[in-house]
Design an enzyme around this catalytic site. Structure first.
Site, PDB file in Angstrom:
ATOM      1  N   GLY A 172     -20.049 116.164  21.192  1.00 58.72           N
ATOM      2  CA  GLY A 172     -20.234 115.720  22.568  1.00 58.72           C
ATOM      3  C   GLY A 172     -19.868 116.817  23.540  1.00 58.72           C
ATOM      4  O   GLY A 172     -18.888 117.553  23.332  1.00 58.72           O
TER       5      GLY A 172
ATOM      6  N   GLY B 247     -19.963 116.206  27.166  1.00 56.61           N
ATOM      7  CA  GLY B 247     -19.691 115.675  28.494  1.00 56.61           C
ATOM      8  C   GLY B 247     -18.367 116.217  28.995  1.00 56.61           C
ATOM      9  O   GLY B 247     -17.852 117.223  28.489  1.00 56.61           O
ATOM     10  N   LEU B 248     -17.775 115.535  29.971  1.00 58.63           N
ATOM     11  CA  LEU B 248     -16.529 116.059  30.531  1.00 58.63           C
ATOM     12  C   LEU B 248     -15.428 116.133  29.481  1.00 58.63           C
ATOM     13  O   LEU B 248     -14.681 117.106  29.418  1.00 58.63           O
ATOM     14  CB  LEU B 248     -16.088 115.201  31.716  1.00 58.63           C
ATOM     15  CG  LEU B 248     -16.972 115.339  32.957  1.00 58.63           C
ATOM     16  CD1 LEU B 248     -16.447 114.475  34.086  1.00 58.63           C
ATOM     17  CD2 LEU B 248     -17.064 116.785  33.409  1.00 58.63           C
TER      18      LEU B 248
ATOM     19  N   ARG C  35     -14.408  96.022  40.076  1.00 60.90           N
ATOM     20  CA  ARG C  35     -15.773  95.815  39.605  1.00 60.90           C
ATOM     21  C   ARG C  35     -15.994  94.460  38.939  1.00 60.90           C
ATOM     22  O   ARG C  35     -17.005  93.805  39.165  1.00 60.90           O
ATOM     23  CB  ARG C  35     -16.155  96.932  38.638  1.00 60.90           C
ATOM     24  CG  ARG C  35     -16.297  98.258  39.325  1.00 60.90           C
ATOM     25  CD  ARG C  35     -16.563  99.381  38.355  1.00 60.90           C
ATOM     26  NE  ARG C  35     -16.775 100.618  39.091  1.00 60.90           N
ATOM     27  CZ  ARG C  35     -17.020 101.780  38.517  1.00 60.90           C
ATOM     28  NH1 ARG C  35     -17.067 101.866  37.192  1.00 60.90           N
ATOM     29  NH2 ARG C  35     -17.212 102.870  39.245  1.00 60.90           N
TER      30      ARG C  35
ATOM     31  N   LEU D 116     -14.142 109.867  35.122  1.00 66.25           N
ATOM     32  CA  LEU D 116     -14.113 111.334  35.186  1.00 66.25           C
ATOM     33  C   LEU D 116     -12.686 111.832  35.030  1.00 66.25           C
ATOM     34  O   LEU D 116     -12.428 112.845  34.381  1.00 66.25           O
ATOM     35  CB  LEU D 116     -14.701 111.801  36.521  1.00 66.25           C
ATOM     36  CG  LEU D 116     -16.125 111.324  36.841  1.00 66.25           C
ATOM     37  CD1 LEU D 116     -16.611 111.910  38.159  1.00 66.25           C
ATOM     38  CD2 LEU D 116     -17.089 111.692  35.721  1.00 66.25           C
TER      39      LEU D 116
END
Length: 615
Positions: free
Chosen positions: A18, A20-21, A308, A419
């Site tokens: 992976g 990503g970040l 959320r 993030l």
């Protein structure tokens, strides 16, 4: 943490899956320290990882606004936002590291928004009463990923990282109880290969695409963590999946994914529906007295910035009452008229311009003039492989970072925290904890000639050949869409015993039909996207069953997991701390056997358990 001296770091190979970040940061940071790193991604470039899609921002307890923020407050907001279902230790460390992340990213050149005087700007986000979210317009994930990507490319250029794009991990190799490598397929040539190392890091994202329609990129999948689960890694809290409140509504059966509108829009946009059922007037023609700003009405302390899970259920509730907007009735308005009047169109364009442009391109409606229409959709997954404080799973040497693990968000992730977690795991935690792992054990040198690699490769080849030999009548996508409907209907925004039991009956039937009647055209020695999808959907058909099993077992409501049998008189989630204050860690028990439930008790020493309230 024990340390590995610089000369010995060069003798160790680390596999990172992976980019990503979490993965990109980990690969770059560990190569910088001197380890030999092999990094894998199924995209054509590391910079196409799904972190690029994150929009609204990244949290950090800098207190730049002097509004009362602190490390403890970020820690508390995260624990409370996750409905008291995450570990105190992990979350406090995350809050501590948040301040370092911003400095790291500014040093890399990430173009965060700035105030007139040049200082970094902040905005508010759901679940907090302070402004702690750093952002770069509506493309924060993209800018942060470019920072990590450039750090990674620098290490690739100096031969510290060997990069394998267009390569998918299809199995984990475990030798003497330790993760020692992976088996991959080259997505262009179809070549099956093995790679050995002293430790494996999975940073492969979440499993929201089990629902078929989600805000995830179409390639996002659960295969890496699912194959690790079947090799002995415990899977924690699989039923904790987040429904995001601000998504562009579904328009029809033709859709294969959904588009998220950043939660940051709820800073200036007001959420409302008509007070009367069936009111189909143009929203601009509906006067204030005929509007119900339901989040402001129900949760006055937080208003449109309610977390959320709460905002999503409130939107579903008004739509179920028949007050939803749009042709389908599955939508609510997100209205910027007041903010434009107060601040001016130019200020709103500066904050959210690219988001408004994206919305207009998709819907052909101008959000500067007409309210946006939004509806909840599957977004993030809080569940994932179980990890300890050092981010190591139940298999020694298997480390799991970012959304692929379960560790920090409990039953609901606060906005702008994904993030933050990905970069904390990649830049600051894993480089230390992998060193501790390597310094604490004597690891024999393992080559890919070891029989365990040959055995794993043979299983991958056999599975691939099985897909191609079925030659049934249904496409992979038709099975995926049907699974998604089962998951959304019975294990979506709300769950109940009867629905979950029905899903647990339907999913095995669908899986049996899949292995009997799926059609995978083409061959395994070339680029074959149908073959890629078949493997991923086969894993989703097993994971979906585990998610429903976990949701059925957890008879409380908490965060994003809303059991209809467990709610307050006002319809809010009702936890059962006496019986469910634990992490559910499911262990694979073999084909045809029910998984074993292990429980990690959650101990709260610094936070008082309380009924979550945003009123």
């Amino acid at each position: 943490m024990k340390l590995v001296n610089p000369a010995n770091k060069r003798k160790n190979s680390i596999i990172v899956v992976g980019t990503g970040l979490a993965g990109g940061a980990a690969a770059a940071a560990m190569s910088e320290l001197g380890y030999n790193v092999k990094c894998f991604c199924f995209q054509d470039s590391p910079r196409r990882a799904h972190s690029i899609a994150a929009q609204g921002g990244i949290n950090a307890a800098k207190n730049y606004q002097n509004d009362g923020d602190s490390i403890y407050r970020l820690f508390y907001d995260t624990i409370k936002g996750g409905d008291f279902r995450s570990r105190e230790g992990n979350v406090y460390r995350l809050a501590e590291l948040s301040v370092n992340i911003i400095d790291q990213c500014v040093a890399q050149g990430v173009p965060f928004a700035r105030e007139y005087g040049g200082l970094l700007s902040n905005r508010s986000f759901g679940g907090a009463q302070v402004s702690r979210t750093f952002y770069a317009r509506g493309q924060t994930g993209q800018q942060l990923l470019l920072g990590a990507y450039q750090a990674l490319e620098r290490q690739i250029a100096r031969d510290g990282v060997e990069m394998y794009p267009r390569t998918e991990m299809l199995d984990l190799v475990v030798i003497d109880g330790k993760a020692r490598g992976i088996v991959t397929r080259d997505l262009v040539t179809g070549a099956i290969e093995s790679h050995a190392g002293e430790a494996v890091v999975l940073a492969t994202g979440g499993y929201g695409n089990v629902y078929y329609l989600s805000t995830n990129a179409q390639g996002s999948n659960a295969t890496a963590i699912w194959r690790a689960y079947k090799r002995g890694a415990a899977f924690a809290n699989p039923c904790f999946t987040q429904i995001h409140p601000t998504c562009i509504p579904v328009t029809g059966e033709h859709q294969s994914k959904l588009t998220l509108m950043s939660e940051s829009l709820r800073n200036d946009g007001r959420v409302w529906v008509p007070k009367e059922r069936g009111d189909k007037r143009d929203p601009r023609q509906i006067p204030e007295e005929d509007r119900d700003y339901f989040l402001e009405r129900k949760y006055p302390a937080f208003g449109n910035l309610a977390p959320r899970d709460i905002a999503s259920r409130a939107a579903k509730e008004v739509c179920d009452e028949g007050r939803g907007v749009g042709e389908s009735g599955l939508g609510v308005y997100l209205d910027f008229a007041d903010a434009i009047k107060r601040l001016g169109r130019d200020v709103i364009a500066e904050r959210y311009g690219n988001l408004f442009e994206m919305y207009q391109r998709i819907t052909d409606e101008n959000p500067y003039e007409v309210p946006m229409r939004i509806y909840p959709a599957v977004h993030y997954t809080m569940g994932g492989l179980w990890v300890d404080y050092n981010l190591m799973g139940t298999i020694d040497g298997l480390h799991v970072t970012g959304e692929a693990n379960f560790s920090d968000h409990g039953a609901n992730r606060l906005g702008a925290s994904a993030l933050m977690q990905g970069l904390a795991d990649g830049y600051f935690i894993i480089p230390n904890t992998i060193g501790n792992y390597l310094a604490s054990r004597k690891l024999d040198k393992v080559e890919t000639s070891h029989p365990a690699f040959g055995s794993a490769e043979a299983e991958v080849v056999e599975r691939t050949n099985r897909f191609l030999s079925i030659k049934g009548k249904r496409t992979v996508t038709s099975f995926h869409r049907e699974l998604g409907k089962i998951m959304w209907n019975y294990c979506g925004m709300s769950r109940n015993e009867a629905g979950l039991e029905l899903a647990l009956k339907k999913i095995p039937e669908l899986r049996e039909e899949f292995w009997r009647d799926v059609n995978v055209p083409g061959s395994d020695v070339e680029l074959n996207q149908a073959l890629e999808k078949a493997g991923r959907v086969a894993d989703f058909l097993e994971l979906g069953e585990l998610m429903c099993l976990d949701a059925l077992d957890r008879t409380e409501s908490c965060g994003a997991h809303f059991r209809e049998e467990s709610q307050t008189p006002e319809g809010e989630a009702l936890r059962d701390d006496e019986n469910f204050a634990y992490v559910a860690a499911w262990q694979y028990a073999g084909e045809g056997h029910s998984p074993i439930l292990n429980k990690e008790p959650l101990v709260f020493e610094n936070v008082k358990l309380s009924q979550r309230s945003y009123k």
